[in-house]
Each structure stands twice: as C-alpha cells, then as structure tokens.
Design a protein around this motif. Structure first.
Motif, mmCIF file in Angstrom:
data_model
loop_
_atom_site.group_PDB
_atom_site.id
_atom_site.type_symbol
_atom_site.label_atom_id
_atom_site.label_comp_id
_atom_site.label_asym_id
_atom_site.label_seq_id
_atom_site.Cartn_x
_atom_site.Cartn_y
_atom_site.Cartn_z
ATOM 1 N N ARG B 60 4.206 1.920 -7.401
ATOM 2 C CA ARG B 60 3.194 1.289 -6.908
ATOM 3 C C ARG B 60 2.000 1.463 -6.950
ATOM 4 N NH1 ARG B 60 6.286 -0.173 -2.578
ATOM 5 N NH2 ARG B 60 8.031 -0.565 -2.963
ATOM 6 N N TRP B 97 -0.667 4.440 6.193
ATOM 7 C CA TRP B 97 -0.283 3.685 5.825
ATOM 8 C C TRP B 97 -0.761 2.290 6.641
ATOM 9 C CZ3 TRP B 97 3.229 3.057 3.015
ATOM 10 C CH2 TRP B 97 4.089 3.855 2.174
ATOM 11 N N ASP B 98 -2.546 2.962 7.323
ATOM 12 C CA ASP B 98 -3.246 1.944 7.755
ATOM 13 C C ASP B 98 -4.484 1.608 6.500
ATOM 14 O OD1 ASP B 98 -4.747 -0.443 9.611
ATOM 15 O OD2 ASP B 98 -5.985 1.542 10.316
ATOM 16 N N LEU B 99 -4.308 2.455 5.519
ATOM 17 C CA LEU B 99 -5.414 2.691 4.597
ATOM 18 C C LEU B 99 -4.810 1.300 3.485
ATOM 19 C CD1 LEU B 99 -5.048 6.191 3.434
ATOM 20 C CD2 LEU B 99 -6.983 5.240 5.076
ATOM 21 N N THR B 100 -5.759 0.704 2.842
ATOM 22 C CA THR B 100 -5.185 -0.433 2.002
ATOM 23 C C THR B 100 -5.149 -0.192 0.920
ATOM 24 O OG1 THR B 100 -8.040 -1.102 1.682
ATOM 25 C CG2 THR B 100 -6.977 -1.790 2.955
ATOM 26 N N GLN B 101 -4.545 -0.917 -0.660
ATOM 27 C CA GLN B 101 -4.352 -0.108 -1.356
ATOM 28 C C GLN B 101 -5.109 0.497 -2.303
ATOM 29 O OE1 GLN B 101 -1.014 -0.998 -2.728
ATOM 30 N NE2 GLN B 101 -1.724 0.032 -4.665
ATOM 31 N N ASP B 102 -6.283 -0.254 -2.542
ATOM 32 C CA ASP B 102 -7.112 0.449 -3.539
ATOM 33 C C ASP B 102 -7.824 1.897 -2.573
ATOM 34 O OD1 ASP B 102 -7.983 -1.330 -1.003
ATOM 35 O OD2 ASP B 102 -10.485 -0.617 -1.477
ATOM 36 N N GLU B 103 -8.148 2.140 -1.324
ATOM 37 C CA GLU B 103 -8.215 3.263 -0.486
ATOM 38 C C GLU B 103 -6.873 4.386 -0.977
ATOM 39 O OE1 GLU B 103 -10.712 1.799 3.219
ATOM 40 O OE2 GLU B 103 -8.206 1.839 3.362
ATOM 41 N N ARG B 104 -5.424 3.760 -0.346
ATOM 42 C CA ARG B 104 -4.402 5.098 -1.013
ATOM 43 C C ARG B 104 -4.381 4.780 -2.598
ATOM 44 N NH1 ARG B 104 -1.422 0.835 1.930
ATOM 45 N NH2 ARG B 104 -0.869 -0.393 0.038
ATOM 46 N N ASP B 140 9.578 7.922 4.462
ATOM 47 C CA ASP B 140 9.408 6.991 3.294
ATOM 48 C C ASP B 140 9.653 7.334 2.238
ATOM 49 O OD1 ASP B 140 7.680 6.248 6.392
ATOM 50 O OD2 ASP B 140 6.174 7.644 5.854
#
Lengths: 181, 181
Positions: B60, B97-104, B140
C-alpha cells in the motif's frame, strides 16, 4: 471514514433491481439473470445464480485536495430520483498488481485522470467502490453507480472516457450490468 | 506479486510454534495459549482458543526504489535457522483511517521512516504483513516475523524504534506474541 461495509450483489430471480442487460466488455461475462439483489451485510447466503462480494475499504489513491473536491459535490446512494444503476465488475492484470503504490497512483490520476473524470459527472452520478481481490473473489473491484434516467447518456460518456485511459489498459476482465427499478 | 494469500493464526493447544509469552502492549490482550498454528489457506475451521485471519495483499505504501532496496536483502520465511518468531496484531485509530492516502504515506515513511527502519534489520529478520481490517477482523494488521535466537535483541530493538515513531501514535491496540520452535 466508516468501518468497511460488506456488500453482496446477487444475480438471480429476486431483488430490488431489474436487470436490463449484461454485457461482457472484456474477457468472460456473467450468466444472464432477471433481477439483482444488493445486500449490505456479511454472512449473506449465496442464493441466486451468482453472487459477487466486495467491501468498501479505505481510499487507496485519493489525496486530501481531491477528497475535498469530491466531498463538496458527491451525493449518497438511494436517492428517489436514481431509478437507474450499473454494476461494473473489473479485474486488473498481473502487470498492474506488480506495480508499486507510486506507479499505480501515477497511472491512476496523473495520467488517467480517473478522479478528475469522475468529478465531471457529479452530482448526477453517485458511485461506490467495493474491493474484492483480497476476499478471494473472481473480480478485483465492483463499482456501483446510481443515476436518474435522464443522466443515462452522461453515464455512457463517463464509461467511454474511463475506458480510453491508460489505466484501463491494465483491465483484463470487465462486465457491464445495467439496471433499473 | 503473487495472488493474495489467506493466513490463519490459531492460538490453542496445537501448532508448530510454542508460545513463549503474550503481552498486551496497548489495549486488550489475547487469551493465553500454549501453541500457535499458522495455516496458509482459506476455509480453515476456527479451532483452538482464538483465530486471527489476514491476507497478504498488494503493497500500500512501498515505492519502486524502496521495493528494490527491500528485495535486494530480504529473506523468505521458513529458514531452518529461524527458531524464533513473533506475531504482532495491531489496530489503528479512526483518526488514521480518516486520513487520505498521501497523508498516511507521509506519516508512514517521510516522518516515521517505517521502511527505512525495517531495512536496518534485513536480512536477519524476515517479515510478512497480513491485512485484516477489510475481512471484518478485530485487528487491522497482523505482522509475522521470523529470526534466529541470536537476533532476538535486534528484534527487540526494531520493535522499540517502530513504537517510537509518529505512525505508532495512531495504533490503538497492539499485542505481542513471542514464539519459538
């Protein structure tokens, strides 16, 4: 971001949606059925002719600025006016899955403009993506669309633009199930 | 990139691994058991005291340059010398889980240096990540580690460094299961 939601799409003789047509866009199609049942829970018994399962997961590619743009205009499923729907199961090739995250993202948005294309059809076309690959399913993704009958031509246009992207070169199976209620 | 592999970790009275200790690092622990069975297939009946399931999915966050660096030194599971193992189930918070892909991704590597830390312990410590959240599981992620007894101190060091990262602030449940054979 709610917990992942399990959804079963069951083709057979029962269900809230009438199946208008099923087309094999690439690779094998699906057996013809009269109705489609959409069940939002786990442990749904596999009745009917075929059952496809997926889970709404966390977003894999959307970045913050894009989520903000999408959230501002997208509409929920289940609108009274949405008498038409489409289920588009797809699988992507081994070549796609062998790419790394940065490579997939580059094709997904920087080249394919997948998110930008979807934005052009909001709020008319509501959409929900379900992930299936990690459930051991025959398809990798199931996308569900809902729209009013008068947006059908817009929806055809959306599909045409997505299928013309570089990302779609990695799709090795695609079926189009068109529905009404 | 092989197809996703389903893996069941079954704690109970049977299995190829002896459970040396189970520690609750954050949140609720797991019931004590004597042995752990690792079964690589779907449809494994849930025997024993507890069963945790996960699936090896596509990566991911790893980018091309990182995969190349990892591939050059990482070792497979099942080495004869790997008489020690650890299973680390974790869950991350709703905030994560509320973060977006770029933030994660930014937290995962640019700030937490998760991948770089792991690289420091290759090839001594072999590792496989299993995704569980989309299967409706209580955790998770399930990460499995294998190493020789003489690498145990290195493994403790690796865990300590990961737990000190910003990424770990988003971990709201973590259990450490230490094993030998």
């Amino acid at each position: 971001m709610p917990r992942p939601l399990f959804v079963s799409f069951q083709g057979g003789g029962a269900g809230q949606w009438h199946v208008d047509r099923i087309g094999a866009v690439r690779g094998d199609g699906l057996a013809p059925v009269d109705r489609l049942r959409v069940a939002e829970s786990t442990g749904v018994p596999p009745v009917g002719v075929w059952t496809l399962r997926g889970v709404t997961s966390n977003e894999r590619y959307v970045e913050r600025r894009e989520r903000s743009a999408l959230s501002a205009v997208q509409q929920p499923l289940g609108r009274d006016s949405a008498r038409c729907a489409a289920l588009i199961p797809i699988s992507k090739s081994d070549e796609w899955w062998d790419l790394t995250q940065d490579e997939r993202r580059a094709i997904f948005e920087d080249q394919a403009h997948h998110i930008a294309i979807g934005l052009d059809y909001l709020p008319a076309i509501a959409r929900r993506l379900h992930h299936s690959r990690d459930l051991g399913e025959p398809f990798d993704f199931l996308t569900w669309f809902e729209f009013a009958p008068e947006a059908s031509a817009q929806f055809d246009d959306l599909l045409g633009r997505l299928r013309a992207t570089e990302e779609w070169a990695y799709v090795d199976r695609e079926v189009e199930v068109r529905l009404s209620r």
